[in-house]
Motif scaffolding. Structure first.
Motif, PDB file in Angstrom:
ATOM      1  N   SER A  21      39.937 -51.007  -6.257  1.00  0.00           N
ATOM      2  CA  SER A  21      40.544 -50.390  -5.082  1.00  0.00           C
ATOM      3  C   SER A  21      39.461 -50.107  -4.054  1.00  0.00           C
ATOM      4  O   SER A  21      38.306 -49.853  -4.400  1.00  0.00           O
ATOM      5  CB  SER A  21      41.235 -49.073  -5.448  1.00  0.00           C
ATOM      6  OG  SER A  21      42.253 -49.265  -6.396  1.00  0.00           O
ATOM      7  N   MET A  34      40.681 -57.266   5.787  1.00  0.00           N
ATOM      8  CA  MET A  34      39.837 -56.746   4.706  1.00  0.00           C
ATOM      9  C   MET A  34      39.382 -57.893   3.810  1.00  0.00           C
ATOM     10  O   MET A  34      40.119 -58.860   3.576  1.00  0.00           O
ATOM     11  CB  MET A  34      40.616 -55.734   3.871  1.00  0.00           C
ATOM     12  CG  MET A  34      41.091 -54.515   4.643  1.00  0.00           C
ATOM     13  SD  MET A  34      39.737 -53.538   5.316  1.00  0.00           S
ATOM     14  CE  MET A  34      38.933 -52.998   3.799  1.00  0.00           C
ATOM     15  N   GLY A  55      48.924 -58.191   5.506  1.00  0.00           N
ATOM     16  CA  GLY A  55      49.053 -58.675   4.139  1.00  0.00           C
ATOM     17  C   GLY A  55      49.720 -60.024   3.985  1.00  0.00           C
ATOM     18  O   GLY A  55      49.922 -60.483   2.856  1.00  0.00           O
ATOM     19  N   ARG A  72      47.251 -55.093  -0.070  1.00  0.00           N
ATOM     20  CA  ARG A  72      46.893 -53.889   0.666  1.00  0.00           C
ATOM     21  C   ARG A  72      48.117 -53.007   0.849  1.00  0.00           C
ATOM     22  O   ARG A  72      49.248 -53.494   0.884  1.00  0.00           O
ATOM     23  CB  ARG A  72      46.272 -54.237   2.015  1.00  0.00           C
ATOM     24  CG  ARG A  72      47.205 -54.887   3.005  1.00  0.00           C
ATOM     25  CD  ARG A  72      46.428 -55.381   4.236  1.00  0.00           C
ATOM     26  NE  ARG A  72      45.822 -54.279   4.973  1.00  0.00           N
ATOM     27  CZ  ARG A  72      44.824 -54.431   5.847  1.00  0.00           C
ATOM     28  NH1 ARG A  72      44.315 -55.651   6.064  1.00  0.00           N
ATOM     29  NH2 ARG A  72      44.335 -53.399   6.489  1.00  0.00           N
ATOM     30  N   ASN A  74      48.881 -50.291   3.629  1.00  0.00           N
ATOM     31  CA  ASN A  74      48.384 -49.641   4.841  1.00  0.00           C
ATOM     32  C   ASN A  74      48.749 -48.156   4.906  1.00  0.00           C
ATOM     33  O   ASN A  74      48.047 -47.374   5.541  1.00  0.00           O
ATOM     34  CB  ASN A  74      48.908 -50.369   6.073  1.00  0.00           C
ATOM     35  CG  ASN A  74      48.215 -51.710   6.277  1.00  0.00           C
ATOM     36  OD1 ASN A  74      47.143 -51.954   5.735  1.00  0.00           O
ATOM     37  ND2 ASN A  74      48.845 -52.591   7.056  1.00  0.00           N
ATOM     38  N   THR A  78      44.420 -48.508   1.718  1.00  0.00           N
ATOM     39  CA  THR A  78      43.773 -49.050   0.529  1.00  0.00           C
ATOM     40  C   THR A  78      44.034 -50.551   0.398  1.00  0.00           C
ATOM     41  O   THR A  78      45.150 -51.023   0.639  1.00  0.00           O
ATOM     42  CB  THR A  78      44.268 -48.330  -0.730  1.00  0.00           C
ATOM     43  OG1 THR A  78      43.963 -46.927  -0.623  1.00  0.00           O
ATOM     44  CG2 THR A  78      43.596 -48.871  -1.983  1.00  0.00           C
ATOM     45  N   VAL A  79      42.996 -51.256   0.000  1.00  0.00           N
ATOM     46  CA  VAL A  79      43.102 -52.661  -0.360  1.00  0.00           C
ATOM     47  C   VAL A  79      42.755 -52.791  -1.837  1.00  0.00           C
ATOM     48  O   VAL A  79      41.896 -52.057  -2.346  1.00  0.00           O
ATOM     49  CB  VAL A  79      42.198 -53.544   0.523  1.00  0.00           C
ATOM     50  CG1 VAL A  79      40.728 -53.178   0.360  1.00  0.00           C
ATOM     51  CG2 VAL A  79      42.435 -55.011   0.250  1.00  0.00           C
ATOM     52  N   CYS A  96      33.880 -54.224  -0.775  1.00  0.00           N
ATOM     53  CA  CYS A  96      34.947 -54.468   0.187  1.00  0.00           C
ATOM     54  C   CYS A  96      34.369 -54.321   1.589  1.00  0.00           C
ATOM     55  O   CYS A  96      33.344 -53.652   1.797  1.00  0.00           O
ATOM     56  CB  CYS A  96      36.147 -53.555  -0.014  1.00  0.00           C
ATOM     57  SG  CYS A  96      35.897 -51.835   0.405  1.00  0.00           S
TER      58      CYS A  96
END
Length: 122
Positions: A21, A34, A55, A72, A74, A78-79, A96
């Motif tokens: 994460s 990302m 995404g 991800r 939004n 978090t990705v 990341c």
């Protein structure tokens, strides 16, 4: 300014799975593409996967295609990187990164996390 914090790394056996994460600070996360990169000991940092702002577009390195999945959330800033069927050669520090364009190139990413270690034993 965006601050990125990775988590989820660890020591696993070949064939196991891990989910990394990366959580971002700030309210502009959804405007960034990302990426995940990795750097093995004594090696160059290499592209793993990338995802665009919503995404709907994803890219993978050939070495992880079919085993890793990027996604991800939004709403959570978090990705994720779901890593399945891990191999010893996946051992690396995973980073990341946030950038304007969805890219395989390191120089396209402006903000980077500190990295999380993934070690896969045989």
């Amino acid at each position: 300014q965006v601050q990125l914090v990775e988590s989820g790394g660890g020591l696993v056996q070949a064939g196991d799975s891990l989910r990394l994460s990366c959580t971002a600070s700030g309210r502009t996360f959804s405007s960034y593409a990302m990426g995940w990169f990795r750097q093995g000991s004594g090696k160059e940092r290499e592209f793993v996967s990338a995802i665009n702002w919503n995404g709907k577009t994803t890219y993978y390195a050939d070495s992880v295609k079919g085993r890793f999945t990027i996604s991800r959330d939004n709403a959570k800033n978090t990705v994720y990187l779901q890593m399945n069927s891990l191999k010893p050669e996946d051992t690396a520090v995973y980073y990341c990164a946030a950038g304007v364009g969805t890219s395989r190139e390191r120089y396209e990413y402006r903000f980077w996390g500190q990295g999380t270690q993934v070690t896969v034993s045989s």
